[in-house]
Scaffold this active site. Structure first.
Site, PDB file in Angstrom:
ATOM      1  CG  ASP A  33      33.905  40.284  22.456  1.00 40.51           C
ATOM      2  OD1 ASP A  33      33.671  41.439  22.061  1.00 40.51           O
ATOM      3  OD2 ASP A  33      34.967  39.680  22.192  1.00 40.51           O
ATOM      4  CG  ASP A  34      31.745  42.124  19.204  1.00 37.70           C
ATOM      5  OD1 ASP A  34      32.363  42.910  19.935  1.00 37.70           O
ATOM      6  OD2 ASP A  34      32.210  41.678  18.142  1.00 37.70           O
ATOM      7  CB  CYS A  73      37.701  44.102  21.750  1.00 35.18           C
ATOM      8  SG  CYS A  73      36.395  43.129  20.983  1.00 35.18           S
ATOM      9  NE  ARG A  77      37.270  42.997  25.402  1.00 30.70           N
ATOM     10  CZ  ARG A  77      36.511  41.939  25.719  1.00 30.70           C
ATOM     11  NH1 ARG A  77      36.869  41.152  26.710  1.00 30.70           N
ATOM     12  NH2 ARG A  77      35.445  41.659  25.030  1.00 30.70           N
ATOM     13  CE  LYS A 130      38.177  39.956  22.843  1.00 33.81           C
ATOM     14  NZ  LYS A 130      37.292  40.240  21.705  1.00 33.81           N
ATOM     15  CG  HIS A 132      41.584  41.887  22.745  1.00 34.88           C
ATOM     16  ND1 HIS A 132      40.561  42.166  21.869  1.00 34.88           N
ATOM     17  CD2 HIS A 132      42.723  41.920  21.998  1.00 34.88           C
ATOM     18  CE1 HIS A 132      41.045  42.353  20.659  1.00 34.88           C
ATOM     19  NE2 HIS A 132      42.360  42.202  20.711  1.00 34.88           N
ATOM     20  CB  SER A 155      39.302  38.691  19.006  1.00 37.01           C
ATOM     21  OG  SER A 155      39.123  39.954  19.576  1.00 37.01           O
ATOM     22  CG  HIS A 229      34.268  38.773  18.752  1.00 30.49           C
ATOM     23  ND1 HIS A 229      34.846  38.133  17.678  1.00 30.49           N
ATOM     24  CD2 HIS A 229      34.852  39.998  18.818  1.00 30.49           C
ATOM     25  CE1 HIS A 229      35.730  38.935  17.127  1.00 30.49           C
ATOM     26  NE2 HIS A 229      35.755  40.082  17.790  1.00 30.49           N
ATOM     27  CG  ASP A 281      33.339  44.114  23.927  1.00 32.89           C
ATOM     28  OD1 ASP A 281      32.219  43.815  23.443  1.00 32.89           O
ATOM     29  OD2 ASP A 281      34.414  43.862  23.344  1.00 32.89           O
ATOM     30  CG  ASN A 282      32.356  46.192  20.988  1.00 33.52           C
ATOM     31  OD1 ASN A 282      33.471  45.808  21.321  1.00 33.52           O
ATOM     32  ND2 ASN A 282      31.583  45.473  20.177  1.00 33.52           N
ATOM     33  CE  LYS A 302      33.980  44.738  17.002  1.00 36.69           C
ATOM     34  NZ  LYS A 302      34.298  43.303  17.109  1.00 36.69           N
TER      35      LYS A 302
HETATM   36 MG    MG Z   1      33.895  43.423  21.391  1.00 38.67          MG
END
Ligand code: MG
Length: 471
Positions: A33-34, A73, A77, A130, A132, A155, A229, A281-282, A302
């Site tokens: 994540d991130d 996010c 996803r 996660k 989301h 998150s 994240h 994811d980003n 992001k």
């Molecule tokens: Mg993310």
């Protein structure tokens, strides 16, 4: 390969008669994540040690032009798990970036996730980490084809109950400041989640799943790490191990996790029958400075549609099957759905538009990639399009909380604060100039014309659906 079918999902066009055992591979997706493009040793970070991911790339394929469906996010996803741009499922919005604890929507039941598709073909399925995509039924992992779930439903910075800033809370390991729950299947089993041990516990869950599922047919495991994240947490064993500070500690624990999973597969004799994909994811969340990552040589982060927001570090690993290589062809997380279906002999549903392509020929070294275009969505707007080497920006946003250097010529901006609508598109050759530094629009009006045609064709393919993020 023969199919294992079910009459319950007619869209697959498979009958019960076709149910037969397959030699379909196990599949594990590890989704950080991130995590930024420049956050791994093998993608050039000079401080973080990621020997397991480096080895995974050496033994498998490192993809350097791999994209997500959105720079944030929830829609990202949705894109990965459905193989479709989030605008097609109602999972993107110009008003709310992602789902929140007060949201009532989620991934609709009309969508077919990778898990749901593979399950029809006899796969055992597990989601860890996660989610989301909706924290209430019928939006939970167990409503979307996963046999089991263990993780946080949104998150790790949500449900914040203390006013102290994220930096101080993380540095003081104040996980109680975030009243985020952990679910097992659809039941809350811990609140607040002790985020200090969350990477370790996700890893233990995946290792246990590999052990318990291995003798009962193929499995698909989706591990979506909560980190890096913000707020950043790591287990006792990873405190101050990295010269790169707390963010480095978190990355090195994720790398350890990858090592545990690959080692388990090797010990169980499953390595040559298990495809493992690692991606993010980003892009990195620059707002949080040293608690956020880096996109390396790429511009933006992001929340933005320059490369740093949507191009992510990606590795495919399947010893003895995948041709070890560095792949510069374009790929996206939406390609996983059709690729997994192809590899497992699962028929891709024919009643909907897919935005992903089967990348098996590139993985196996048997053919060329067929993807020519990437759409850079921000909410429900196409901000930029890449076609081959060229990327045109029609609207720009560098990243969350940071305007671009380009002047606002058409105020007001209705889409997102800091977004800039351009009178004339920017154009970059992102192979020659991956940092998007040299605008060549004036030299190539014909390229911009072609990309405008692609945009018009794409818009014509969209069908309005109920918005899930605004419910
Ligand atoms: Mg993310």
């Amino acid at each position: 390969m023969l199919l294992i079918g079910s009459a319950t999902l007619s869209c697959f066009g498979i009958s019960d008669k076709e149910k037969e055992k397959t030699d379909s591979p196990n599949i594990i997706v590890i989704f950080a994540d991130d995590l930024g493009y420049g956050d791994l040793g093998v993608f050039g970070h000079p401080s973080y040690k990621t020997p397991n991911l480096d080895m995974m790339a050496f033994e498998g394929q490192k993809w350097t032009n791999f994209y997500v469906a959105a720079p944030v996010c929830t829609p990202s996803r949705a894109g990965l798990l459905t193989g479709r741009l989030p605008i097609r499922s109602g999972m993107s919005s110009d008003k709310r970036r992602v789902l929140f604890p007060d949201s009532n929507g989620g991934l609709p039941q009309t969508e077919i996730t990778i898990a749901k598709a593979l399950k029809v073909n006899g796969y055992q399925t597990a989601a860890v980490g996660k989610w989301h995509l909706g924290h209430q039924s019928p939006y939970l992992p167990t409503d979307h084809g996963f046999d089991s779930y263990f993780g946080i439903p949104y998150s790790n910075d949500m449900d914040k109950v203390e006013k102290t800033d994220h930096f101080t809370l993380a540095e003081n390991e104040r996980f109680q400041a975030y009243n985020v729950p952990i679910l097992r299947d659809d039941k809350e089993v811990e609140r607040p989640a002790d985020q200090r041990t969350i990477t370790k516990r996700y890893t233990e869950e995946v290792v246990e799943k590999i052990h318990s599922l291995k003798d009962n047919g193929p499995f698909f495991i989706y591990l979506a790490h909560s980190l890096p994240h913000i707020p950043l947490f790591r287990s006792e064993e990873f405190k101050d191990v990295s010269v790169g500070g707390i963010y480095g500690d978190v990355i090195e624990e994720i790398d350890w996790s990858v090592g545990q999973i690959l080692e388990t597969l090797k010990q169980e004799g499953l390595a040559e029958n298990t495809l493992v994909v690692f991606t993010s994811d980003n892009g990195p969340w620059h707002t949080f400075k040293t608690h956020g990552g880096t996109a390396g040589l790429l511009r933006g982060a992001k929340g933005g549609t320059f490369e740093g927001g949507m191009r992510v570090p990606t590795i495919f690993w399947w010893p003895g099957n995948i041709r070890p290589a560095v792949v510069t062809d374009m790929g996206t997380t939406m390609d996983l759905m059709p690729t997994f279906c192809a590899l497992s002999g699962t028929k891709l549903p024919e009643d909907r538009i897919y935005d992903g392509y089967d990348i098996t020929p590139l993985l196996m070294g048997t053919g060329e990639g067929i993807r020519e275009t990437v759409f850079y969505y921000h909410g429900q707007q196409v901000y930029a399009i890449r076609n081959g080497n060229y990327k045109a920006h029609f609207i720009t946003q560098l990243e969350y909380g940071n305007p671009t250097a380009h002047p606002v010529t058409n105020p007001p901006v209705p889409l997102e604060s800091n977004a800039t609508i351009l009178d004339e598109p920017l154009l970059y050759n992102v192979n020659v100039d991956p940092g998007e530094r040299f605008n060549i629009a004036a030299d190539h009006p014909e390229v911009i014309l072609e990309i405008r045609k692609i945009l018009a064709q794409h818009k014509a393919s969209l069908v309005p659906v109920e918005n899930q993020l605004e419910k």
